[in-house]
Design a protein around this motif. Structure first.
Motif, PDB file in Angstrom:
ATOM      1  N   PHE A 169       0.795  -0.777  -0.079  1.00  0.00           N
ATOM      2  CA  PHE A 169       0.063  -0.156   0.332  1.00  0.00           C
ATOM      3  C   PHE A 169       1.118   1.537   0.307  1.00  0.00           C
ATOM      4  CE2 PHE A 169      -1.985   2.898   2.921  1.00  0.00           C
ATOM      5  CZ  PHE A 169      -3.293   3.376   1.969  1.00  0.00           C
ATOM      6  N   VAL A 170       0.338   2.423  -0.789  1.00  0.00           N
ATOM      7  CA  VAL A 170       1.010   3.079  -1.005  1.00  0.00           C
ATOM      8  C   VAL A 170       1.260   5.119  -1.357  1.00  0.00           C
ATOM      9  CG1 VAL A 170       3.024   4.363  -2.716  1.00  0.00           C
ATOM     10  CG2 VAL A 170       2.891   1.765  -2.962  1.00  0.00           C
ATOM     11  N   LYS A 171       1.287   5.324   0.466  1.00  0.00           N
ATOM     12  CA  LYS A 171       0.443   6.180   0.410  1.00  0.00           C
ATOM     13  C   LYS A 171       1.288   7.410   0.083  1.00  0.00           C
ATOM     14  CE  LYS A 171      -2.115   8.379   4.789  1.00  0.00           C
ATOM     15  NZ  LYS A 171      -2.617   8.241   5.919  1.00  0.00           N
ATOM     16  N   TYR A 172       0.767   8.779  -1.028  1.00  0.00           N
ATOM     17  CA  TYR A 172       1.962   9.977  -1.460  1.00  0.00           C
ATOM     18  C   TYR A 172       1.213  10.449  -1.008  1.00  0.00           C
ATOM     19  CZ  TYR A 172       4.545  11.287  -5.368  1.00  0.00           C
ATOM     20  OH  TYR A 172       5.414  12.726  -6.102  1.00  0.00           O
ATOM     21  N   ALA A 173       2.333  11.972  -0.784  1.00  0.00           N
ATOM     22  CA  ALA A 173       1.574  13.707  -1.352  1.00  0.00           C
ATOM     23  C   ALA A 173       2.624  14.637  -1.837  1.00  0.00           C
ATOM     24  CB  ALA A 173       1.837  14.008   0.482  1.00  0.00           C
ATOM     25  N   GLY A 174       1.696  15.144  -3.333  1.00  0.00           N
ATOM     26  CA  GLY A 174       2.600  16.249  -3.798  1.00  0.00           C
ATOM     27  C   GLY A 174       1.847  16.395  -4.494  1.00  0.00           C
TER      28      GLY A 174
ATOM     29  N   ALA B  89       4.719  12.440   9.856  1.00  0.00           N
ATOM     30  CA  ALA B  89       3.258  11.268  10.147  1.00  0.00           C
ATOM     31  C   ALA B  89       4.673  10.185  10.291  1.00  0.00           C
ATOM     32  CB  ALA B  89       2.469  10.910   9.053  1.00  0.00           C
ATOM     33  N   VAL B  90       5.342   9.705   8.891  1.00  0.00           N
ATOM     34  CA  VAL B  90       5.730   8.851   9.238  1.00  0.00           C
ATOM     35  C   VAL B  90       6.677   8.037  10.718  1.00  0.00           C
ATOM     36  CG1 VAL B  90       8.579   7.532   8.084  1.00  0.00           C
ATOM     37  CG2 VAL B  90       6.480   8.015   6.673  1.00  0.00           C
ATOM     38  N   PRO B  91       7.425   8.668  11.111  1.00  0.00           N
ATOM     39  CA  PRO B  91       8.170   8.461  12.688  1.00  0.00           C
ATOM     40  C   PRO B  91       6.855   7.845  13.599  1.00  0.00           C
ATOM     41  CG  PRO B  91       9.229  10.674  11.787  1.00  0.00           C
ATOM     42  CD  PRO B  91       7.684  10.299  11.116  1.00  0.00           C
ATOM     43  N   LEU B  92       5.764   8.228  13.265  1.00  0.00           N
ATOM     44  CA  LEU B  92       4.293   7.711  14.263  1.00  0.00           C
ATOM     45  C   LEU B  92       4.436   6.397  13.980  1.00  0.00           C
ATOM     46  CD1 LEU B  92       1.672  10.767  13.576  1.00  0.00           C
ATOM     47  CD2 LEU B  92       3.042   9.919  16.073  1.00  0.00           C
TER      48      LEU B  92
ATOM     49  N   THR C 199       7.372   4.783  16.364  1.00  0.00           N
ATOM     50  CA  THR C 199       7.046   5.088  17.128  1.00  0.00           C
ATOM     51  C   THR C 199       6.350   4.012  17.900  1.00  0.00           C
ATOM     52  OG1 THR C 199       7.958   7.045  17.975  1.00  0.00           O
ATOM     53  CG2 THR C 199       6.539   6.860  18.798  1.00  0.00           C
ATOM     54  N   LEU C 200       4.532   3.962  17.218  1.00  0.00           N
ATOM     55  CA  LEU C 200       3.349   2.931  17.566  1.00  0.00           C
ATOM     56  C   LEU C 200       3.786   2.107  16.947  1.00  0.00           C
ATOM     57  CD1 LEU C 200       1.160   6.234  17.728  1.00  0.00           C
ATOM     58  CD2 LEU C 200       2.975   5.320  19.804  1.00  0.00           C
ATOM     59  N   ALA C 201       4.609   1.178  16.554  1.00  0.00           N
ATOM     60  CA  ALA C 201       4.400   0.271  15.464  1.00  0.00           C
ATOM     61  C   ALA C 201       3.883  -1.108  17.314  1.00  0.00           C
ATOM     62  CB  ALA C 201       5.455  -0.179  15.275  1.00  0.00           C
ATOM     63  N   HIS C 202       2.238  -1.686  16.510  1.00  0.00           N
ATOM     64  CA  HIS C 202       2.105  -2.605  17.080  1.00  0.00           C
ATOM     65  C   HIS C 202       1.350  -3.587  16.146  1.00  0.00           C
ATOM     66  CE1 HIS C 202      -1.673  -3.866  19.546  1.00  0.00           C
ATOM     67  NE2 HIS C 202      -0.790  -3.784  20.638  1.00  0.00           N
ATOM     68  N   PRO C 203       0.974  -4.921  16.834  1.00  0.00           N
ATOM     69  CA  PRO C 203       0.476  -5.802  15.412  1.00  0.00           C
ATOM     70  C   PRO C 203      -1.201  -5.018  15.417  1.00  0.00           C
ATOM     71  CG  PRO C 203       1.437  -6.951  17.633  1.00  0.00           C
ATOM     72  CD  PRO C 203       1.086  -5.725  17.672  1.00  0.00           C
ATOM     73  N   ASN C 204      -1.717  -4.663  15.629  1.00  0.00           N
ATOM     74  CA  ASN C 204      -3.274  -4.155  15.322  1.00  0.00           C
ATOM     75  C   ASN C 204      -3.196  -2.912  14.470  1.00  0.00           C
ATOM     76  OD1 ASN C 204      -3.524  -5.747  17.397  1.00  0.00           O
ATOM     77  ND2 ASN C 204      -4.582  -4.244  18.566  1.00  0.00           N
ATOM     78  N   LEU C 205      -1.750  -2.453  13.516  1.00  0.00           N
ATOM     79  CA  LEU C 205      -1.801  -1.241  12.832  1.00  0.00           C
ATOM     80  C   LEU C 205      -0.835  -1.713  11.844  1.00  0.00           C
ATOM     81  CD1 LEU C 205      -1.136   2.022  13.116  1.00  0.00           C
ATOM     82  CD2 LEU C 205       0.539   2.047  14.074  1.00  0.00           C
ATOM     83  N   ILE C 206      -1.515  -0.539  11.058  1.00  0.00           N
ATOM     84  CA  ILE C 206      -0.860  -1.621   9.263  1.00  0.00           C
ATOM     85  C   ILE C 206       1.384  -0.662   9.202  1.00  0.00           C
ATOM     86  CG2 ILE C 206      -3.308  -1.179   7.657  1.00  0.00           C
ATOM     87  CD1 ILE C 206      -1.772   1.647   6.385  1.00  0.00           C
ATOM     88  N   GLN C 207       1.597  -1.665   8.816  1.00  0.00           N
ATOM     89  CA  GLN C 207       2.915  -1.996   9.009  1.00  0.00           C
ATOM     90  C   GLN C 207       3.823  -0.841   7.891  1.00  0.00           C
ATOM     91  OE1 GLN C 207       4.670  -5.616   9.424  1.00  0.00           O
ATOM     92  NE2 GLN C 207       7.115  -4.527   9.704  1.00  0.00           N
ATOM     93  N   LEU C 208       4.487  -0.269   8.549  1.00  0.00           N
ATOM     94  CA  LEU C 208       5.287   0.901   7.526  1.00  0.00           C
ATOM     95  C   LEU C 208       6.235  -0.197   6.936  1.00  0.00           C
ATOM     96  CD1 LEU C 208       5.323   3.670   6.228  1.00  0.00           C
ATOM     97  CD2 LEU C 208       7.437   4.384   8.204  1.00  0.00           C
ATOM     98  N   ILE C 209       6.751   0.210   6.369  1.00  0.00           N
ATOM     99  CA  ILE C 209       8.174  -0.898   4.857  1.00  0.00           C
ATOM    100  C   ILE C 209       9.216  -0.121   4.850  1.00  0.00           C
ATOM    101  CG2 ILE C 209       8.769  -2.323   3.249  1.00  0.00           C
ATOM    102  CD1 ILE C 209       5.779  -3.336   3.231  1.00  0.00           C
ATOM    103  N   ASP C 210       8.783   0.896   3.683  1.00  0.00           N
ATOM    104  CA  ASP C 210       9.868   1.760   3.167  1.00  0.00           C
ATOM    105  C   ASP C 210       8.844   3.528   3.560  1.00  0.00           C
ATOM    106  OD1 ASP C 210      12.042   2.587   2.579  1.00  0.00           O
ATOM    107  OD2 ASP C 210      11.827   2.149   0.416  1.00  0.00           O
TER     108      ASP C 210
ATOM    109  N   ILE D 290       5.622   3.567   2.240  1.00  0.00           N
ATOM    110  CA  ILE D 290       5.346   2.264   1.126  1.00  0.00           C
ATOM    111  C   ILE D 290       4.515   1.014   2.808  1.00  0.00           C
ATOM    112  CG2 ILE D 290       5.403   0.207   0.105  1.00  0.00           C
ATOM    113  CD1 ILE D 290       6.306   3.092  -1.027  1.00  0.00           C
ATOM    114  N   PHE D 291       3.578   0.376   2.728  1.00  0.00           N
ATOM    115  CA  PHE D 291       2.860   0.161   3.822  1.00  0.00           C
ATOM    116  C   PHE D 291       3.234  -1.685   3.471  1.00  0.00           C
ATOM    117  CE2 PHE D 291       1.959   4.282   4.987  1.00  0.00           C
ATOM    118  CZ  PHE D 291       2.254   4.467   6.456  1.00  0.00           C
ATOM    119  N   GLU D 292       2.531  -2.794   4.431  1.00  0.00           N
ATOM    120  CA  GLU D 292       2.190  -4.073   3.576  1.00  0.00           C
ATOM    121  C   GLU D 292       1.009  -3.767   3.474  1.00  0.00           C
ATOM    122  OE1 GLU D 292       2.929  -7.298   7.309  1.00  0.00           O
ATOM    123  OE2 GLU D 292       4.594  -7.503   5.856  1.00  0.00           O
TER     124      GLU D 292
END
Length: 292
Positions: free
Chosen positions: A56-61, A81-84, A87-98, A109-111
């Motif tokens: 899943f790709v989230k994009y601004a610009g 938002a990216v550092p959040l 910091t708040l990584a959790h099994p119930n949150l979508i996972q940031l990859i890059d 980029i998210f899983e």
């Protein structure tokens, strides 16, 4: 007035923007199989399949059709938002990859998670959200009380984690909830505006969030935004998923009376009447499950 929209065709999707934009970076990632282009946040999102692995790709610009702000502001928000998500990584949150800069913007980029957004306003607006058989919100409300309670537990668990990290949920509403109707899995997908706690409402009545799940302090400039605000948000979500949303009457409530009373206290207009923390709210909620 907008100028005529520019149509983009990419792999399996087509979408419109207010102006030209360079997406060569996206096409180099894999096959674009879905697009989410109806947001007013300035973000546009894509589903991309890279050799059988979906992302899943989230994009601004760029300038989506619904966006009236400046792309530069949307880029800054996404970067913040990216550092959040780390910091708040959790099994119930979508996972940031890059995450990375592109020539004209910024991408996170998210899983991929095969869930449906409970507030799919781009497909089911207004009455259709609550009544159309294909609407994710409608389908969710047809689930058993037990399934919805388990789903709420995932939401509450995540926000207890948010609280333990000394953060406060901002702009959390049913549009931040993804539900997979095949596996009965729930994930949180949008925490871009979460802040360190305690925080302050620095925007007045236009503070981020959906009116139906905002606490009174989220409308008043200078008000504290803290653990008690989180408690209100959790109560509002409980009424959205188990009750009559803004109608807090018991007749619309589908779970037991004890749980109703916990949710009702959570959404007290008077902050001092609410539970002090999500942790305290969750203790009360869990013990109320076994009463009538």
């Amino acid at each position: 007035m907008h100028q005529r929209p520019i149509t983009f065709k990419m792999d399996r999707v087509s979408f419109e923007l207010q102006e030209e934009h360079d997406f060569t970076w996206l096409q180099s990632m894999g096959t674009v199989f879905s697009v989410f282009d109806q947001q007013d946040s300035g973000n546009i999102s894509f589903g991309v399949d890279c050799n059988g692995k979906k992302q899943f790709v989230k994009y601004a610009g760029c300038r989506p059709m619904e966006f009236s702000g400046k792309p530069g502001d949307a880029i800054s928000r996404l970067k913040r938002a990216v550092p959040l998500y780390k910091t708040l990584a959790h099994p119930n949150l979508i996972q940031l990859i890059d995450h990375f800069e592109t020539r004209e913007g910024y991408a996170a980029i998210f899983e991929w998670f095969t869930g449906e957004c409970l507030h799919s306003h781009w497909l089911f607006a207004g009455e259709a959200k609550h009544g159309h058989p294909e609407s994710p919100f409608y389908k969710y409300k047809q689930l058993s009380i037990e399934q919805r309670m388990q789903s709420l537990d995932k939401i509450f668990e995540f926000h207890q984690h948010v609280e333990s990290k000394r953060y406060v949920a901002v702009d959390f509403y049913d549009g931040s909830i993804l539900y997979d109707f095949t596996t009965d899995e729930t994930k949180i997908c949008d925490i871009d505006f979460y802040r360190t706690s305690p925080s302050v409402n620095d925007m007045g009545e236009n503070f981020w969030g959906a009116t139906r799940s905002k606490s009174p302090e989220e409308f008043i400039l200078g008000s504290p935004i803290d653990a008690r605000t989180n408690v209100f948000t959790m109560g509002a979500i409980a009424f959205g998923l188990l009750g009559g949303e803004l109608d807090h009457s018991y007749s619309k409530w589908e779970a037991n009376r004890s749980l109703y009373e916990v949710a009702l206290r959570a959404v007290s207009q008077d902050r001092d009447q609410r539970y002090k923390s999500v942790h305290e709210f969750l203790d009360a909620w869990n013990s109320a499950k076994h009463r009538r």
